[in-house]
Motif scaffolding. Structure first.
Motif, PDB file in Angstrom:
ATOM      1  N   PRO A  97       0.640  -1.496  -0.213  1.00  0.00           N
ATOM      2  CA  PRO A  97      -0.405  -0.125  -0.164  1.00  0.00           C
ATOM      3  C   PRO A  97       0.652   1.298  -0.104  1.00  0.00           C
ATOM      4  O   PRO A  97       1.691   1.613   0.320  1.00  0.00           O
ATOM      5  CB  PRO A  97      -0.804   0.133   1.298  1.00  0.00           C
ATOM      6  CG  PRO A  97      -0.002  -0.808   2.160  1.00  0.00           C
ATOM      7  CD  PRO A  97       0.534  -2.449   0.910  1.00  0.00           C
TER       8      PRO A  97
ATOM      9  N   ASN B  23      -4.596   0.143   6.606  1.00  0.00           N
ATOM     10  CA  ASN B  23      -3.716  -0.832   5.833  1.00  0.00           C
ATOM     11  C   ASN B  23      -2.284  -1.141   5.843  1.00  0.00           C
ATOM     12  O   ASN B  23      -1.146  -2.422   5.509  1.00  0.00           O
ATOM     13  CB  ASN B  23      -4.183  -1.046   4.187  1.00  0.00           C
ATOM     14  CG  ASN B  23      -3.816   0.602   3.149  1.00  0.00           C
ATOM     15  OD1 ASN B  23      -3.737   1.808   3.857  1.00  0.00           O
ATOM     16  ND2 ASN B  23      -4.200   0.680   2.294  1.00  0.00           N
TER      17      ASN B  23
ATOM     18  N   ALA C 142      -1.401  -2.493   8.745  1.00  0.00           N
ATOM     19  CA  ALA C 142      -1.582  -4.061   8.677  1.00  0.00           C
ATOM     20  C   ALA C 142      -0.617  -4.262   8.056  1.00  0.00           C
ATOM     21  O   ALA C 142       0.025  -5.626   8.128  1.00  0.00           O
ATOM     22  CB  ALA C 142      -3.098  -4.516   7.865  1.00  0.00           C
TER      23      ALA C 142
END
Length: 816
Positions: free
Chosen positions: A754, A811, A814
């Motif tokens: 990401p 994200n 994570a």
């Protein structure tokens, strides 16, 4: 019973079939209507049941202080909030992050409001602040776009986006935020890069001044090795590639083979930042070694001056000897002429005294003369050198010592020789070392401390006991101990001068018993005299902060008198004599005799007379101890035999560099794998730094560290040495194989990682692109092992760590 129930339902449905059909169509219609009213979202507004509290306190002295005064009390208070199930915190120096997790199903806005109310009322030390952040899937960007232009400059492009595109996007329904990052912002009073000034007059004929175009680029700093070498040749003002003028380049290439060694220290970034006229002075011997694409770009940049590689190094040296500019054929300017010390025949070593040579001196290398002139000091021969100046050379440019010929070294006085490092003396040929030893032996005289006459009362009292004493030399430990027990008041008759002149063994025996009756300053002086006479290290003392700061600037981290070396002391005394006033008597007495000997004579003359006398006696007692040790060691050959060089010892340049980063690494086997990973991540500079390692250093690296060596560096090694390293790192696949494997894994990890946003994408202060653009960059960073270590490290370096932390999307978190 259940079968009976379904049997009745079936019978009723058959009997009243129209009712059954009507109910079926009614349920179906209600379902279709409900389907049209159902809300569907790709990213529903789900709030995570956690809140992040960031604490910043730049004035905290340590992580422990911040933990005890803020983090622990804050964690306890947050734990008391209704609905909070877990509180976790991480505390570093000046920065702490607390994660507060609450139960699912609670109104997250109310939880955050409660936490903000608590933090607002929390008693913080002065200078500390707390910020509260939350994460929501609605915070994720819907569209991320990269915009570029071949016609507009970065400032112009960013202005168009801010003033035209952003307002248009914000007018779209349901768009809550449009964030713009990147671009290049300059101070308002400076013109934007690349925008021409129509009022500017045409440039005159090119001169040796730095190229304005290059000045607009971020400064390209030269590496430490090259800056130090240039400083040794009198170019103290060169820090960046843009600073190198055409005259200086011409002067360097006139040095011959040394020039190639200097040019090899330039990185590609350095070359692209050098002024076009200066580039024209790159000799073909060097440009032939460059990558073809880089060479084409350098030729294009210096096209108006004929491009690079227009002559060979030999042609440049011949032109310098003829006094002409190799490029233009015009007479050379004085700034373009520096001489290489020519090798002189080594004199036959002789043990004859050379007092006359020491007095008249031998001509010094031009580099030394010019370096001194740049500091406002005039020197021409070895007789002009002071120990302080030599100490400054040893501290700042130790490689300049290699310019001293054996003739120059033999012309130095004992005081001057005392400042030279032992490793430099050991590097001289055996004949020169033997000649130095013979000189020292021929001039050495056994130093003595003159005894002092004792008081008449003490002499008469001893005579009444049948003892004959006249001077302090007659005082034995037993006699003085007896006086202390029988007539302790008689000790008051002894003056400080008498105490200092006593035999060391007498002082060592009686000081513990009589020290309480003496002045504390005198006891400190006598203790230092005893330490010098026995070869013991004096008790250490903390150095003044001014000395600690000055030494750190010169690359010598020191804190106490135990850390300081004679050459470092001489260097500080020579470069900043005003710092000597910060030395207290306690600190001076805590210095080793060698360090005390390095103190300037004019400074010693300003001290208290008693302290001056003590320092003189310490020097004599130390000399007596050294002579006694030499006699015990056996023959002269054994005396001058040096300790074998430790093959594991890293070059001082690397040791000092690691020390400045807070790492105590002196030997090759101590280099950890994580440090090698960080070194490999700095690109071309890694090859330059690793090039300082000796073959023995490389062989003694840990197998895993050898396997992490970058391929670019391994390609510079000798084939046989490379084969040895492959064998040593066989368990990891060979030299550099682990680095290749991890690079492939990093590339695989980067796919689909990401993207970062917000503060992470802001350009650097000089417009350079951001270091991190994706979450994979945080994991595979060159500064710390892993993302967690990096995020713990950033608060101490970043200007606004809170903005960085708040820009981490769910994200990204994570992923890392």
């Amino acid at each position: 019973m259940l079968s009976r129930f379904f049997d009745k339902i079936t019978r009723l449905s058959v009997r009243f079939k129209w009712v059954t059909l009507i109910l079926t169509f009614t349920v179906l219609a209600a379902g279709l209507y409900a389907l049209t009213q159902l809300n569907q979202e790709l990213l529903p507004p789900i709030s995570f049941p956690q809140t992040i509290v960031v604490t910043q306190w730049s004035d905290s002295e340590s992580a422990e202080q911040l933990l005890s005064e803020i983090t622990d009390p804050l964690d306890a208070a947050l734990s008391e909030i209704e609905g909070v199930v877990n509180v976790e915190s991480t505390t570093n120096n000046s920065f702490a992050v607390t994660i507060v997790r609450n139960e699912f199903g609670l109104n997250q806005d109310r939880v955050v409001e409660t936490i903000e109310t608590l933090t607002d009322a929390f008693a913080l030390p002065e200078g500390a602040e707390i910020q509260v952040f939350t994460f929501d899937l609605g915070d994720l960007p819907v569209v991320i776009s990269s915009i570029s232009s071949s016609e507009l400059t970065l400032p112009e492009l960013k202005a168009v986006i801010e003033n035209e595109l952003r307002p248009t996007l914000l007018d779209i329904e349901n768009v809550s935020e449009v964030a713009v990052s990147g671009g290049q912002e300059l101070p308002k009073d400076e013109p934007a890069a690349g925008v021409a000034d129509d009022s500017a007059e045409p440039e005159p004929e090119p001169t040796a001044t730095p190229n304005p175009a290059a000045a607009e680029k971020p400064l390209s700093r030269l590496n430490f090795t090259l800056r130090t070498a240039l400083s040794a040749y009198g170019f103290d003002d060169i820090e960046n590639a843009q600073d190198i003028t055409a005259e200086q380049a011409l002067a360097v290439i006139g040095l011959g083979d040394i020039a190639i060694q200097a040019l090899e220290q330039l990185s590609d970034e350095n070359l692209l930042a050098i002024d076009p006229e200066t580039l024209a002075y790159l000799p073909s011997d060097y440009t032939e070694t460059l990558d073809s694409d880089l060479l084409d770009e350098l030729n294009a940049r210096s096209a108006e001056f004929g491009g690079v590689g227009q002559f060979t190094l030999a042609e440049a040296v011949a032109a310098k000897e003829a006094g002409v500019n190799v490029l233009t054929g015009e007479p050379l300017d004085a700034a373009a002429i520096i001489e290489v010390p020519t090798a002189t025949p080594e004199p036959e070593p002789t043990a004859e005294p050379v007092e006359e040579t020491v007095a008249t001196g031998v001509a010094l290398p031009d580099e030394w003369v010019q370096a001194a002139a740049a500091q406002g000091v005039t020197i021409t021969t070895t007789a002009d050198l002071t120990p302080e100046f030599i100490g400054a050379i040893v501290t700042l440019a130790p490689e300049s010592l290699q310019l001293l010929t054996p003739e120059m070294v033999l012309a130095l006085s004992p005081e001057q020789l005392a400042v030279l490092p032992e490793e430099f003396i050991a590097s001289l040929d055996e004949g020169t070392q033997a000649a130095l030893l013979a000189r020292l032996e021929s001039s050495a005289e056994t130093p003595t401390v003159e005894p002092v006459a004792l008081p008449e009362e003490l002499v008469a009292g001893a005579a009444a006991q049948g003892l004959t004493i006249t001077t302090t030399a007659d005082l034995t430990p037993e006699l003085l101990g007896g006086i202390a027990q029988v007539a302790p008041e008689s000790l008051q008759l002894l003056t400080p001068e008498m105490w200092r002149s006593m035999p060391p063994e007498t002082l060592a025996a009686v000081l513990p018993a009589v020290g309480a009756a003496l002045d504390a300053d005198l006891v400190a002086q006598l203790t230092a005299i005893v330490a010098a006479a026995t070869g013991e290290m004096p008790d250490s003392a903390e150095l003044p902060q001014s000395w600690i700061d000055a030494a750190a600037t010169a690359g010598f981290p020191i804190e106490t008198t135990e850390d300081i070396l004679p050459e470092a002391l001489s260097g500080i005394a020579g470069l900043a004599p005003e710092l000597l006033v910060d030395l207290t008597p306690e600190i001076i007495l805590a210095l080793t005799p060698a360090n005390q000997a390095a103190l300037p004579a004019d400074y010693i003359a300003t001290l208290d007379e008693g302290l001056q006398e003590t320092l003189a006696i310490i020097a004599i007692r130390d000399a007596q101890f050294q002579l006694a040790q030499a006699e015990e060691s056996g023959t002269d050959e054994e005396m001058v035999e040096e300790e074998p060089v430790d093959p594991a010892r890293l070059p001082d340049l690397l040791v000092n560099g690691f020390a400045q980063q807070g790492l105590e690494i002196e030997n090759a086997q101590d280099i950890p794998a994580d440090l090698m990973r960080q070194l490999s991540g700095i690109g071309e500079q890694a090859t330059q730094l690793l090039g300082l390692l000796t073959p023995d250093n490389l062989r003694l690296l840990q197998p895993e560290v050898i396997a992490l060596l970058p391929e670019a560096f391994l390609d510079t090694l000798d084939t046989d040495l490379r084969a040895e390293l492959d064998e040593l790192a066989a368990e990891f696949g060979g030299a550099g194989q682990l680095a290749i494997q991890e690079a492939e894994e990093a590339a695989a990890l980067a796919e689909g990682a990401p993207a970062l946003s917000g503060a992470w994408l802001e350009p650097g202060p000089d417009g350079e692109p951001p270091l991190f653009t994706t979450a994979a960059d945080l994991v595979n960073n060159p500064f710390a092992p892993g993302a967690a270590a990096l995020l713990s490290f950033l608060p101490q370096q970043a200007e606004d760590p809170g903005a960085l932390m708040s820009s981490l999307t769910p994200n990204v978190i994570a992923f890392i």
